[in-house]
Scaffold this motif. Sequence first.
Motif, PDB file in Angstrom:
ATOM      1  N   ILE A  53       0.808  -1.219   0.000  1.00 63.00           N
ATOM      2  CA  ILE A  53       0.000   0.000   0.000  1.00 63.00           C
ATOM      3  C   ILE A  53       0.842   1.270   0.000  1.00 63.00           C
ATOM      4  CG2 ILE A  53      -1.916  -1.145   1.120  1.00 63.00           C
ATOM      5  CD1 ILE A  53      -1.089   0.340   3.695  1.00 63.00           C
ATOM      6  N   PHE A  54       2.123   1.142   0.304  1.00 64.08           N
ATOM      7  CA  PHE A  54       2.960   2.331   0.378  1.00 64.08           C
ATOM      8  C   PHE A  54       3.321   2.875  -0.994  1.00 64.08           C
ATOM      9  CE2 PHE A  54       3.825   0.318   4.519  1.00 64.08           C
ATOM     10  CZ  PHE A  54       3.341   1.344   5.314  1.00 64.08           C
ATOM     11  N   ILE A  55       3.396   2.028  -1.998  1.00 60.30           N
ATOM     12  CA  ILE A  55       3.751   2.488  -3.344  1.00 60.30           C
ATOM     13  C   ILE A  55       2.683   3.432  -3.890  1.00 60.30           C
ATOM     14  CG2 ILE A  55       4.192   1.751  -5.720  1.00 60.30           C
ATOM     15  CD1 ILE A  55       5.511  -0.765  -4.488  1.00 60.30           C
ATOM     16  N   PRO A  56       1.377   3.040  -3.909  1.00 64.68           N
ATOM     17  CA  PRO A  56       0.377   4.011  -4.386  1.00 64.68           C
ATOM     18  C   PRO A  56       0.293   5.258  -3.509  1.00 64.68           C
ATOM     19  CG  PRO A  56      -0.588   1.814  -4.226  1.00 64.68           C
ATOM     20  CD  PRO A  56       0.768   1.748  -3.633  1.00 64.68           C
ATOM     21  N   LEU A  57       0.525   5.102  -2.206  1.00 66.74           N
ATOM     22  CA  LEU A  57       0.496   6.251  -1.313  1.00 66.74           C
ATOM     23  C   LEU A  57       1.587   7.250  -1.670  1.00 66.74           C
ATOM     24  CD1 LEU A  57      -0.662   7.618   1.249  1.00 66.74           C
ATOM     25  CD2 LEU A  57       1.027   6.328   2.543  1.00 66.74           C
ATOM     26  N   ILE A  58       2.799   6.761  -1.878  1.00 60.66           N
ATOM     27  CA  ILE A  58       3.921   7.637  -2.216  1.00 60.66           C
ATOM     28  C   ILE A  58       3.704   8.278  -3.580  1.00 60.66           C
ATOM     29  CG2 ILE A  58       6.394   7.657  -2.747  1.00 60.66           C
ATOM     30  CD1 ILE A  58       6.713   5.541  -0.515  1.00 60.66           C
ATOM     31  N   VAL A  59       3.199   7.502  -4.556  1.00 59.51           N
ATOM     32  CA  VAL A  59       2.921   8.052  -5.882  1.00 59.51           C
ATOM     33  C   VAL A  59       1.848   9.141  -5.779  1.00 59.51           C
ATOM     34  CG1 VAL A  59       1.972   7.514  -8.159  1.00 59.51           C
ATOM     35  CG2 VAL A  59       3.658   6.002  -7.126  1.00 59.51           C
ATOM     36  N   GLY A  60       0.818   8.899  -4.980  1.00 61.38           N
ATOM     37  CA  GLY A  60      -0.226   9.907  -4.788  1.00 61.38           C
ATOM     38  C   GLY A  60       0.298  11.176  -4.143  1.00 61.38           C
ATOM     39  N   VAL A  61       1.176  11.032  -3.171  1.00 62.72           N
ATOM     40  CA  VAL A  61       1.764  12.206  -2.521  1.00 62.72           C
ATOM     41  C   VAL A  61       2.595  12.991  -3.523  1.00 62.72           C
ATOM     42  CG1 VAL A  61       3.449  12.951  -0.804  1.00 62.72           C
ATOM     43  CG2 VAL A  61       1.711  11.271  -0.190  1.00 62.72           C
ATOM     44  N   LEU A  62       3.380  12.287  -4.332  1.00 66.58           N
ATOM     45  CA  LEU A  62       4.208  12.970  -5.332  1.00 66.58           C
ATOM     46  C   LEU A  62       3.358  13.678  -6.378  1.00 66.58           C
ATOM     47  CD1 LEU A  62       7.060  10.359  -5.854  1.00 66.58           C
ATOM     48  CD2 LEU A  62       7.202  12.564  -4.683  1.00 66.58           C
ATOM     49  N   VAL A  63       2.313  13.019  -6.869  1.00 62.02           N
ATOM     50  CA  VAL A  63       1.432  13.652  -7.858  1.00 62.02           C
ATOM     51  C   VAL A  63       0.726  14.855  -7.237  1.00 62.02           C
ATOM     52  CG1 VAL A  63      -0.683  13.311  -9.210  1.00 62.02           C
ATOM     53  CG2 VAL A  63       1.108  11.579  -9.254  1.00 62.02           C
TER      54      VAL A  63
END
Length: 79
Positions: A3-13
């Motif tokens: 779950i951390f990968i989509p979370l980090i991608v969402g934060v970056l976007v």
Amino acid sequence: MNIFIPLIVGVLVGYLLRNRLKFNMDRPMSVTLLLLIFFMGVEAGRVEINAFDLLIYSLVFASLTILGSLVVAFLGVRE
């Protein structure tokens, strides 16, 4: 899935588009949260358990926890 990968991608976007993105996310997040809760309920309903045994185990566990806390509290007061 991690779950951390989509979370980090969402934060970056979100960080990159914070001044350009003027979309209100309240409604989509509310709908998504309600769907998540609904599907968690569906999954919980599929689990077969013996509710009476679970109730007895829960009551015994809660009683022993309270009793243990009281014993520790009374021992702490006496010292």
